[in-house]
Scaffold this motif. Sequence first.
Motif, PDB file in Angstrom:
ATOM      1  N   ARG A 135      -0.209  20.118   4.060  1.00  0.00           N
ATOM      2  CA  ARG A 135       0.014  20.728   5.124  1.00  0.00           C
ATOM      3  C   ARG A 135       1.015  20.317   6.120  1.00  0.00           C
ATOM      4  O   ARG A 135       1.512  20.454   7.070  1.00  0.00           O
ATOM      5  N   GLY A 136       1.824  19.184   5.431  1.00  0.00           N
ATOM      6  CA  GLY A 136       2.920  18.469   6.047  1.00  0.00           C
ATOM      7  C   GLY A 136       2.483  17.570   7.079  1.00  0.00           C
ATOM      8  O   GLY A 136       3.396  17.044   7.891  1.00  0.00           O
ATOM      9  N   ILE A 137       1.383  16.688   6.750  1.00  0.00           N
ATOM     10  CA  ILE A 137       0.878  15.789   7.729  1.00  0.00           C
ATOM     11  C   ILE A 137       1.106  14.568   7.175  1.00  0.00           C
ATOM     12  O   ILE A 137       0.797  14.484   6.050  1.00  0.00           O
ATOM     13  N   ARG A 138       1.616  13.577   7.781  1.00  0.00           N
ATOM     14  CA  ARG A 138       1.888  12.188   7.464  1.00  0.00           C
ATOM     15  C   ARG A 138       0.585  11.369   7.238  1.00  0.00           C
ATOM     16  O   ARG A 138      -0.462  11.534   8.161  1.00  0.00           O
ATOM     17  N   VAL A 139       0.292  10.730   6.008  1.00  0.00           N
ATOM     18  CA  VAL A 139      -1.009  10.192   5.823  1.00  0.00           C
ATOM     19  C   VAL A 139      -0.760   8.692   5.354  1.00  0.00           C
ATOM     20  O   VAL A 139       0.170   8.301   4.644  1.00  0.00           O
ATOM     21  N   TYR A 140      -1.530   7.779   5.944  1.00  0.00           N
ATOM     22  CA  TYR A 140      -1.330   6.486   5.822  1.00  0.00           C
ATOM     23  C   TYR A 140      -2.776   5.888   5.391  1.00  0.00           C
ATOM     24  O   TYR A 140      -3.780   6.638   5.584  1.00  0.00           O
ATOM     25  N   THR A 141      -2.838   5.063   4.258  1.00  0.00           N
ATOM     26  CA  THR A 141      -4.269   4.325   4.002  1.00  0.00           C
ATOM     27  C   THR A 141      -4.229   2.863   4.201  1.00  0.00           C
ATOM     28  O   THR A 141      -3.295   2.057   4.140  1.00  0.00           O
ATOM     29  N   HIS A 142      -5.355   2.357   4.793  1.00  0.00           N
ATOM     30  CA  HIS A 142      -5.465   1.048   5.160  1.00  0.00           C
ATOM     31  C   HIS A 142      -6.625   0.489   4.528  1.00  0.00           C
ATOM     32  O   HIS A 142      -7.729   1.216   4.287  1.00  0.00           O
ATOM     33  N   GLY A 143      -6.691  -0.699   3.799  1.00  0.00           N
ATOM     34  CA  GLY A 143      -7.890  -1.196   3.273  1.00  0.00           C
ATOM     35  C   GLY A 143      -8.707  -2.090   4.000  1.00  0.00           C
ATOM     36  O   GLY A 143      -8.205  -2.232   5.375  1.00  0.00           O
TER      37      GLY A 143
END
Length: 506
Positions: A135-143
């Motif tokens: 959907r064009g949303i920037r996603v980040y992941t944090h451990g």
Amino acid sequence: MSYANVLGFDADKYLQEQSRFITERAERYDKLYLEVGGKLLDDLHAMRVLPGFVPDMKMRVLQKMQDRCEVIICIYAQDIEENKIRGDYGITYDADVFRMIDEFLRHGLKLAGVVITRYAEQPQSKIFIQRLERRGIRVYTHGATQGYPTDIDTICSDEGYGKNSYIETERPIVVITAPGPNSGKLATALCQLYHDTKKGLNAGYSKFETFPIWNLPLKHPVNIAYEAATADLQDVNMIDPYHLEACNENSVNYNRDVEAYPLLRRILTRIRGRESEYRSPTEMGVNRAGFAIIDDEICRQAAIQEIIRRYFQVLINYKLGLGSEKTVTRCKLLMEDLNLSEDMRAAIEPARDYQRRLQALDETTDLRPCAAIELPDGRIVTGRQSTTMTAVSAMLLNALKAIAGIDDALHLLSPVVLEPMLDLKGAKLHQSEEPLDAKEVLMALAVSASTNTTSALAMTALPGLFSSQVHCTSIPSKSDKRILSRLGIDCSADPYLSSTKIYFEL
């Protein structure tokens, strides 16, 4: 005396004061990370205990600074895996992220991205990331942060906060919010501070929340109402000892922030290489709600109603297996602290009395659910469940007649309208045992209003229901509760089910 529709809180004053204070705080830094505590949207609790507060008040504050703000949304990976439900909406946290994104964009706020916190490649989280990215949303992941909470050297290093990806932002105020508590907002802010400091930026952190209100007394009903609202978390309000020592001034905070403060101060000092500018958890906050209270007594009485309502809600949760005995005990103690009793909620006894009178007329029937509403002018109106409609539906129709001055003997809905609806619900949709709920009855009233002047008159009375207080003698359906909420009506209920069926839609 009814305090409904009487203002105790000046929304305009709050808007000006709160936006000014945040702007001044942000001017100290190149970048301010503003963690939002509580609800940024649809803060119905604040609306109930601070009459005059509007549910999107915090959003209005951010809109006033929208050219300087952008937003990060955090969601804990395990909440996605467990399909955690947001109680006020009945939707999962991941679905609420989509709803929040729509709301931010609708209000003209820039979205920096969504962060999946404590991410460990959980299957449902992977799917969620895919849905957002498509959907064009920037996603980040944090451990999970290595070394947290004891090993400060590791936490404040490239193996700790530095290991998580940096979220690119452009504006000086970055608002960090989430669908619910324990979503990793603070950790996300500290990761950003670590990266910004390495880049040579002067980055800061503050917390934006409404409750507890730091400059009200510890035992003020508004602050006690916050404890009732978070009874399941076992939060406890307390005098901020750090603020008392530093400023010789009493201020109210809650246990988790006070307990976390020494560690947070050490982390901020280590990351930025200088002593934290905040001498207490209170100074970290930017809450100005207390300065917009214009009638303390009105807010006290509204908070008392909320505490009693919360008490009934935890009884219901316990009945349905969704709450613990510990939470029930906690709310009982809060009631006792303020010497509160059930009879201080005006709609309770009329609803129960109506049910007793119906039972006395026909002892062979099951207990018939009843409801009573205290209107803003103090009048009490009741309703009972029938084969045609729920107790809430009947009560709302009777209340509309009372507000509009319509003879109680007149029917707002004719059989010509009701019978096809009941036939559709029963014969066609196989829900023959279910009476019409409040949404269905109000839709029928709206249709009738096009040809029936009495129904049209009743429709004009709908806004007059706002801030009314309702009590039901059994747990209302999910649909009925949602309609009451949308009408601005606060509802409590006795912890009884109106049916012997095991299934109950939550």
